[in-house]
Scaffold this motif. Structure first.
Motif, mmCIF file in Angstrom:
data_model
loop_
_atom_site.group_PDB
_atom_site.id
_atom_site.type_symbol
_atom_site.label_atom_id
_atom_site.label_comp_id
_atom_site.label_asym_id
_atom_site.label_seq_id
_atom_site.Cartn_x
_atom_site.Cartn_y
_atom_site.Cartn_z
ATOM 1 N N ALA A 8 16.253 35.919 -95.150
ATOM 2 C CA ALA A 8 16.881 37.215 -94.859
ATOM 3 C C ALA A 8 16.835 37.533 -93.375
ATOM 4 N N ASP A 9 15.807 37.045 -92.681
ATOM 5 C CA ASP A 9 15.695 37.289 -91.242
ATOM 6 C C ASP A 9 16.107 36.063 -90.432
ATOM 7 N N GLY A 10 16.955 35.229 -91.011
ATOM 8 C CA GLY A 10 17.395 34.015 -90.341
ATOM 9 C C GLY A 10 18.445 34.271 -89.280
ATOM 10 N N ALA A 11 18.914 33.204 -88.659
ATOM 11 C CA ALA A 11 19.944 33.307 -87.622
ATOM 12 C C ALA A 11 21.199 33.948 -88.194
ATOM 13 N N PRO A 12 21.910 34.732 -87.394
ATOM 14 C CA PRO A 12 23.043 35.494 -87.910
ATOM 15 C C PRO A 12 24.246 34.661 -88.313
ATOM 16 N N HIS A 13 24.325 33.428 -87.833
ATOM 17 C CA HIS A 13 25.557 32.656 -87.987
ATOM 18 C C HIS A 13 25.508 31.579 -89.063
ATOM 19 N N ILE A 14 24.394 31.460 -89.798
ATOM 20 C CA ILE A 14 24.265 30.376 -90.771
ATOM 21 C C ILE A 14 23.919 30.930 -92.153
ATOM 22 N N ARG A 52 30.521 29.349 -68.065
ATOM 23 C CA ARG A 52 31.484 30.429 -68.308
ATOM 24 C C ARG A 52 31.383 30.912 -69.750
ATOM 25 N N ALA A 53 31.233 29.986 -70.691
ATOM 26 C CA ALA A 53 31.095 30.370 -72.097
ATOM 27 C C ALA A 53 29.826 31.186 -72.316
ATOM 28 N N VAL A 54 28.745 30.808 -71.637
ATOM 29 C CA VAL A 54 27.489 31.537 -71.767
ATOM 30 C C VAL A 54 27.605 32.929 -71.148
ATOM 31 N N GLU A 55 28.267 33.028 -70.007
ATOM 32 C CA GLU A 55 28.504 34.343 -69.398
ATOM 33 C C GLU A 55 29.206 35.272 -70.377
ATOM 34 N N GLU A 56 30.253 34.745 -70.998
ATOM 35 C CA GLU A 56 31.024 35.549 -71.946
ATOM 36 C C GLU A 56 30.168 35.924 -73.155
ATOM 37 N N TYR A 57 29.404 34.961 -73.667
ATOM 38 C CA TYR A 57 28.598 35.216 -74.853
ATOM 39 C C TYR A 57 27.510 36.240 -74.568
ATOM 40 N N MET A 58 26.830 36.080 -73.454
ATOM 41 C CA MET A 58 25.733 36.988 -73.132
ATOM 42 C C MET A 58 26.243 38.404 -72.869
ATOM 43 N N ALA A 59 27.456 38.527 -72.349
ATOM 44 C CA ALA A 59 28.031 39.845 -72.099
ATOM 45 C C ALA A 59 28.321 40.600 -73.381
ATOM 46 N N HIS A 60 28.525 39.849 -74.491
ATOM 47 C CA HIS A 60 28.866 40.461 -75.781
ATOM 48 C C HIS A 60 27.828 40.158 -76.856
ATOM 49 N N GLU A 95 24.960 41.236 -78.143
ATOM 50 C CA GLU A 95 24.502 42.218 -79.129
ATOM 51 C C GLU A 95 25.603 42.530 -80.133
ATOM 52 N N GLU A 96 26.813 42.727 -79.637
ATOM 53 C CA GLU A 96 27.949 43.038 -80.504
ATOM 54 C C GLU A 96 28.290 41.858 -81.403
ATOM 55 N N TRP A 97 28.348 40.666 -80.826
ATOM 56 C CA TRP A 97 28.761 39.490 -81.588
ATOM 57 C C TRP A 97 27.727 39.078 -82.626
ATOM 58 N N VAL A 98 26.460 39.148 -82.263
ATOM 59 C CA VAL A 98 25.404 38.802 -83.213
ATOM 60 C C VAL A 98 25.424 39.764 -84.395
ATOM 61 N N ALA A 99 25.603 41.047 -84.116
ATOM 62 C CA ALA A 99 25.686 42.046 -85.194
ATOM 63 C C ALA A 99 26.900 41.787 -86.079
ATOM 64 N N HIS A 100 28.008 41.382 -85.461
ATOM 65 C CA HIS A 100 29.228 41.101 -86.220
ATOM 66 C C HIS A 100 29.023 39.915 -87.157
ATOM 67 N N MET A 101 28.420 38.844 -86.658
ATOM 68 C CA MET A 101 28.195 37.663 -87.499
ATOM 69 C C MET A 101 27.212 37.967 -88.625
ATOM 70 N N ALA A 102 26.176 38.734 -88.315
ATOM 71 C CA ALA A 102 25.220 39.116 -89.347
ATOM 72 C C ALA A 102 25.897 39.952 -90.430
ATOM 73 N N GLY A 105 19.852 27.937 -81.542
ATOM 74 C CA GLY A 105 19.269 29.217 -81.160
ATOM 75 C C GLY A 105 19.702 29.743 -79.813
ATOM 76 N N TYR A 106 20.038 28.841 -78.897
ATOM 77 C CA TYR A 106 20.353 29.241 -77.525
ATOM 78 C C TYR A 106 21.512 30.244 -77.497
ATOM 79 N N GLY A 107 21.256 31.399 -76.905
ATOM 80 C CA GLY A 107 22.273 32.435 -76.799
ATOM 81 C C GLY A 107 22.339 33.363 -77.995
ATOM 82 N N LYS A 108 21.962 32.872 -79.156
ATOM 83 C CA LYS A 108 22.064 33.676 -80.374
ATOM 84 C C LYS A 108 20.748 34.369 -80.719
ATOM 85 N N CYS A 109 19.629 33.697 -80.422
ATOM 86 C CA CYS A 109 18.305 34.251 -80.702
ATOM 87 C C CYS A 109 17.551 34.393 -79.379
ATOM 88 N N PRO A 110 17.114 35.586 -79.021
ATOM 89 C CA PRO A 110 16.459 35.808 -77.724
ATOM 90 C C PRO A 110 15.246 34.910 -77.522
#
Length: 383
Positions: A288-294, A249-257, A259-266, A181-186
């Motif tokens: 249906a309301d599960g994590a976007p990446h699984i 550094r990976a978290v910085e990059e992920y958090m910067a994107h 909203e876009e990345w989560v929507a893309h995976m969903a 969940g970390y980074g992917k689910c608020p």
């Protein structure tokens, strides 16, 4: 072309880590516990990393312990994060579908004479706060329920669970495994009643061997690893400086994107499901309301392991469940058993998990390969 759809097991390290590695090899490899200027600079970098990692879940940077990963973090919180009562045996609560790094801790507590309640998910695949609170007792020392189930992607209301537990017994510690969940689910860790939350770098395009344990100021946390007293005495051992900075550094990059990345995976998940929707009797276990990446599926009449190997011949990589349990002999997934899925169906479960780099073209290719495999082998392989 390789199509990697096992991102819940581990993710490809971000290319943004390459400059960090060069700097680490050239000059920034000093021990942050030493006293000379380059080492002091390394310690300052670790301090900045704490702030970055804590910021992703609104935690206090002072309540950050660097670990070797999700397993160590969960073990530390569960086995060393509750108030003991002398020799008195205590009560614990967890869910029936936790990751092995959590589940086996509670098995160990049972072996030591403590009692444990295992909460089953409801039909929606989730652990509900009221079901947990119902089991809380005066002697309940700690509760641990995962944020996102690593096989189905079901998202649990861990803040609600923590609040319900504390309302029943304010002295009960609450931990959540946040690896998926970390980074992917608020999550507002600081504003929640949670005491502990654990995460792992390699699930978010960092490196294996690095993790973090977030804890509250008044949490009864005791050290799990003893030695030189690093991490305020809570986790001895020289810090994995490069791994920690890479995680940040990976978290910085992920958090910067995010909203876009989560929507893309969903969107990829929905697109793949649509491409597979004409397969007869396909079972979907991801809410249906599960994590976007699984995405968790089963195709009755086809063993998941067989489908995995048929797809790997086309360089399409999926899994049949938790990578940490892939070499254990088992009669189906414990997760799906907790969900009440019949044994013959659990044998056919597969998990496809996504990252921001996956594409619609890959989903089309994967869907076609799955259909081809089912057409050739489904019905011939039953057990």
């Amino acid at each position: 072309m390789e199509i990697y759809l096992d991102n819940a097991a581990t993710t490809k390290p971000s290319k943004a880590l390459l400059p960090l590695f060069s700097a680490h090899v050239e000059s920034e490899w000093k021990n942050p516990s030493a006293m000379y200027p380059p080492a002091v600079a390394a310690e300052r970098q670790l301090r900045a990393a704490r702030e970055t990692l804590a910021g992703a879940v609104h935690a206090d940077p002072a309540g950050v312990v660097f670990t070797s990963g999700g397993t160590e973090g969960a073990n530390t919180a569960i086995l060393r994060g509750y108030r003991a009562a002398g020799e008195k045996k205590l009560h614990f609560i967890t869910s029936a579908y936790e990751h092995p790094c959590v589940y086996e801790c509670f098995r160990a507590l049972e072996t030591a004479g403590h009692s444990v309640d295992y909460i089953r998910p409801r039909a929606d695949g989730k652990i509900h706060p009221e079901d947990v609170a119902e089991k809380v007792r005066e002697d309940t020392a700690l509760v641990s329920v995962m944020h996102v189930n690593n096989e189905t992607g079901a998202v649990n209301d861990i803040a609600g669970i923590a609040a319900a537990v504390k309302a029943k017994n304010p002295g009960t510690a609450v931990h959540a495994d946040g690896v998926q969940g970390y980074g992917k689910c608020p999550l507002d860790f600081g504003g929640s009643a949670l005491d502990y939350y654990t995460a792992s770098a390699h699930k978010l395009h960092g490196l294996k061997g690095t993790g973090v344990l977030f804890y509250k100021k008044n949490a009864p946390l005791k050290p799990y690893l003893l030695g030189g007293g690093q991490e305020k005495g809570l986790r001895s051992g020289t810090e994995n400086t490069f791994g920690i900075l890479a995680f940040a550094r990976a978290v910085e990059e992920y958090m910067a994107h995010r909203e876009e990345w989560v929507a893309h995976m969903a969107a990829l998940k929905a697109y793949l499901l649509d491409k597979l929707s004409d397969i007869p009797d396909m079972r979907i276990f991801s809410p249906a309301d599960g994590a976007p990446h699984i995405l968790n599926l089963a195709f009755p009449g086809m063993r998941g392991e067989v489908l995995l190997h048929l797809l790997e011949q086309k360089k399409i990589y999926i899994s049949t469940g938790s990578a940490c349990s892939s070499h254990k002999k088992r009669a189906g997934s414990r997760v799906h058993q907790a969900l009440g899925v019949p044994a013959d169906i659990t044998q056919g479960v597969v998990r496809l998990s996504f990252c921001p780099e996956n594409t619609e073209e890959e989903m089309e290719t994967a869907a076609a390969a799955i259909k081809e495999a089912l057409a050739g082998f489904r019905g011939f392989i039953r057990r």
